[in-house]
Design an enzyme around this catalytic site. Structure first.
Site, mmCIF file in Angstrom:
data_model
loop_
_atom_site.group_PDB
_atom_site.id
_atom_site.type_symbol
_atom_site.label_atom_id
_atom_site.label_comp_id
_atom_site.label_asym_id
_atom_site.label_seq_id
_atom_site.Cartn_x
_atom_site.Cartn_y
_atom_site.Cartn_z
ATOM 1 C CG ASN A 1 -39.715 65.484 -6.543
ATOM 2 O OD1 ASN A 1 -40.698 65.319 -5.720
ATOM 3 N ND2 ASN A 1 -38.952 66.311 -6.079
ATOM 4 C CE LYS B 1 -42.805 67.412 -2.918
ATOM 5 N NZ LYS B 1 -41.524 67.372 -3.881
ATOM 6 C CD GLU C 1 -40.346 73.878 -4.078
ATOM 7 O OE1 GLU C 1 -41.065 72.975 -3.431
ATOM 8 O OE2 GLU C 1 -39.595 73.598 -4.571
ATOM 9 C CB SER D 1 -42.897 68.541 0.412
ATOM 10 O OG SER D 1 -42.509 69.900 0.449
ATOM 11 C CG MET E 1 -34.144 64.412 0.109
ATOM 12 S SD MET E 1 -34.981 65.312 1.447
ATOM 13 C CE MET E 1 -36.672 64.924 1.029
ATOM 14 C CG HIS F 1 -45.779 70.911 -2.810
ATOM 15 N ND1 HIS F 1 -44.246 71.110 -3.017
ATOM 16 C CD2 HIS F 1 -45.759 71.384 -1.526
ATOM 17 C CE1 HIS F 1 -43.702 71.596 -2.009
ATOM 18 N NE2 HIS F 1 -44.593 71.750 -1.018
ATOM 19 C CG ASN F 2 -41.933 70.195 -6.254
ATOM 20 O OD1 ASN F 2 -42.524 70.146 -5.212
ATOM 21 N ND2 ASN F 2 -41.102 69.655 -6.676
HETATM 22 C C1 6PG Z 1 -39.655 69.954 -1.501
HETATM 23 C C2 6PG Z 1 -38.972 70.286 -2.909
HETATM 24 C C3 6PG Z 1 -38.090 69.476 -3.156
HETATM 25 C C4 6PG Z 1 -37.168 70.068 -4.294
HETATM 26 C C5 6PG Z 1 -37.622 69.758 -5.728
HETATM 27 C C6 6PG Z 1 -37.612 70.801 -6.618
HETATM 28 O O1 6PG Z 1 -40.898 69.698 -1.566
HETATM 29 O O2 6PG Z 1 -39.236 69.467 -0.622
HETATM 30 O O3 6PG Z 1 -39.866 70.685 -3.735
HETATM 31 O O4 6PG Z 1 -38.635 68.125 -3.743
HETATM 32 O O5 6PG Z 1 -37.059 71.299 -4.023
HETATM 33 O O6 6PG Z 1 -36.643 68.848 -6.138
HETATM 34 O O7 6PG Z 1 -36.339 71.216 -7.030
HETATM 35 P P1 6PG Z 1 -35.947 72.044 -8.217
HETATM 36 O O8 6PG Z 1 -35.959 73.528 -7.747
HETATM 37 O O9 6PG Z 1 -34.472 71.680 -8.523
HETATM 38 O O10 6PG Z 1 -36.833 71.788 -9.378
#
Ligand code: 6PG
Length: 504
Positions: free
Chosen positions: A137, A217, A224, A163, A48, A220-221
């Site tokens: 993060n 963020k 996700e 992200s 990253m 956001h996760n």
């Molecule tokens: C992003 C992702 C990235 C990563 C996280 C979550 O926005 O690019 O969210 O930050 O996927 O680390 O990962 P985990 O699924 O391992 O918790």
């Protein structure tokens, strides 16, 4: 210039002239000379950090990277676009000394103790007015603590969510910086250059005060996690409930990605379902062990939502299902004890596709609604002043949860910045309403076929509970009062009451 605490700081402004000069410089004959001044430094050249730094370089920024591993520095330089200015350092003071002032240094190291370790080494090398950006993060409470710790030094500290994965980092991520407004003004022109663009707007904006960048963020996760779990359930019910193979599902997800479900996560699901097993017959997805890891951001979202009293069941269940997946041995043992999955019901394939599309769309909307509700409450209760419309605006591109749907949600928050729950907006309520028959049908199929669909069920239950005028919590209140004299309110008169239940 004086920082809040009275410490003298240097003026914060990136020298635009210098950036343009650097852009021209890469084409000049002087390019191969040793560069001693860099615009931006990165600490941590994992995939990253490296890709984000190369993205800066691709956009005309003279970029310096630091990593203890010489091979990481070599990989940085080897992957640089010809003509860009990139250098790897294995010596941190040397890299910091090579930066122009105010020095802008980003950390992309694993969250937790490594961030504190780097700050301890880095901050003595910086001056008031310099800027440190934590792009990992990190937990928002750590960001608050670190901001407070650095404040007396006059060094600006910015917690920023990034992200988009490794590809996004290189080609254009979504970025969520928060906190220090002065630092944001300095970083803005640089970050806008490297950010993804959605509808011609850069996917970066100031996310609010304190640790708002990392908070946004984190949520956001959480969203996700929720959408990923919802998609896996759709995949499972299509596979085991409706008997649909990978190839058919690939076509279906690909087709969905051309319509209202268009999104990064649907797109990659289509790709994954068509990817052959590199070691032999079949598809790779069928050879992947069903045990998920996580780095904590989903769990943190659930924890803070519990603290703030905001229901986000789709995020909670997504975290729980990853945890459930980790108990593989226990699940295998239980599978032998409990009744096997019932055979899939005979279903009209076209009908099944329509129902699955509706279920996926409704549940995705509900997942966004829960996450945004949490952000709205956190913004007020944690005093973060999160600009909700801008959050949705920058999520439309670059990030993992980018989707066409967010472009429908964006104007809602533009018109009503204090909007609590977008399911109450007629335009959203109507669509969810229209999708409920499909969501219910899919959930029923899961029940009949013995397929666990907790996220789809949670989404359905959430909207049903939200739209229930009178919940059975009257009985719960009576129970609390019965055994604990916790009191209750009445619907027919004001006040707080306790009833001597056992005397009746
Ligand atoms: C992003 C992702 C990235 C990563 C996280 C979550 O926005 O690019 O969210 O930050 O996927 O680390 O990962 P985990 O699924 O391992 O918790």
């Amino acid at each position: 210039m004086l920082a809040k605490n009275g410490v003298k700081t240097r003026p914060l402004s990136i020298h635009r002239k210098q950036l343009f000069f650097l852009k021209d410089y890469k084409n000049s004959s002087r390019y191969n000379m040793t560069v001693t001044t860099f615009d931006f430094g990165m600490i941590g050249l994992g995939v990253m950090g490296r890709n984000l730094l190369l993205n800066f370089a691709d956009n005309g920024v003279a970029a310096a990277g630091y990593d203890t591993r010489p091979e990481a520095c070599a990989a940085l330089e080897a992957n640089a676009t010809a003509g860009t200015m990139v250098k790897g350092f294995t010596n941190l003071p040397a890299m910091v000394a090579a930066l122009s002032s105010p020095k802008l240094v980003m950390l992309l190291v694993p969250a937790g103790q490594p961030v504190d370790d780097v700050l301890a080494t880095l901050s003595p090398l910086l001056q008031p007015g310099d800027v440190i950006i934590d792009g990992g993060n990190s937990h928002f409470s750590d960001t608050t603590r670190r901001s407070k710790m650095l404040a007396p030094t006059g060094i600006h500290f910015v917690g920023m969510g990034v992200s988009g994965g490794e590809e996004g980092a290189r080609r254009g991520p979504a970025m969520m910086p928060g906190g220090d407004l002065q630092a944001w003004q300095t970083l803005k022109p640089l970050l806008e250059r490297i950010a993804a663009k959605a509808y011609d707007a850069p996917c970066v904006a100031h996310m609010g005060s304190h640790a708002a960048g990392h908070y946004v963020k984190m949520v956001h996760n959480g969203i996700e996690y929720a959408i990923m779990q919802i998609i896996t359930e759709i995949y499972d019910v299509l596979k085991r409930g409706y008997g649909m193979n990978n190839s058919t599902q690939h076509q279906l997800f690909a087709e969905w990605n051309t319509g209202r479900l268009q999104s990064y996560l649907v797109e990659i699901t289509a790709d994954i379902l068509a990817t052959p097993n590199p070691d032999g017959m079949g598809y790779l997805v069928d050879f992947i062990l069903d045990k998920a890891g996580s780095k904590g951001t989903g769990k943190w979202t659930s924890q803070t939502a519990m603290d703030l009293g905001v229901p986000i069941p789709n995020i909670d269940i997504a975290v729980s299902m990853r945890q459930m997946s980790a108990f593989k041995t226990m699940r295998v043992e239980a599978a032998a004890l409990f009744a096997p999955t019932a055979p899939p019901p005979t279903a009209d394939a076209e009908m099944a596709k329509t129902q699955a599309e509706q279920a996926l769309y409704a549940a995705t909307i509900i997942a966004y609604a829960q996450g945004l509700h949490l952000l709205q409450v956190a913004s007020k209760d944690l005093d973060m002043q999160i600009p909700m419309a801008n959050v949705v605006k920058i999520w439309r591109g670059g990030c993992i949860i980018r989707s066409l749907l967010l472009n429908t949600i964006y104007p809602l928050f533009e018109q009503k910045p204090q909007l609590q729950n977008m399911l109450l907006e007629p335009v959203i309520a109507t669509v969810v309403q229209q999708c409920l028959p499909g969501l219910k049908a899919v959930v029923k199929t899961g029940i009949d076929s013995g397929i666990a669909l907790p996220a789809l069920q949670a989404a359905l239950a959430y909207v049903q509970a939200l739209s229930t005028h009178t919940l059975p919590i009257n009985l719960l209140q009576a129970q609390r009062d019965y055994f604990g004299a916790h009191t209750f309110e009445r619907v027919d008169k004001p006040g707080t009451f306790h009833h001597p239940w056992t005397q009746d």
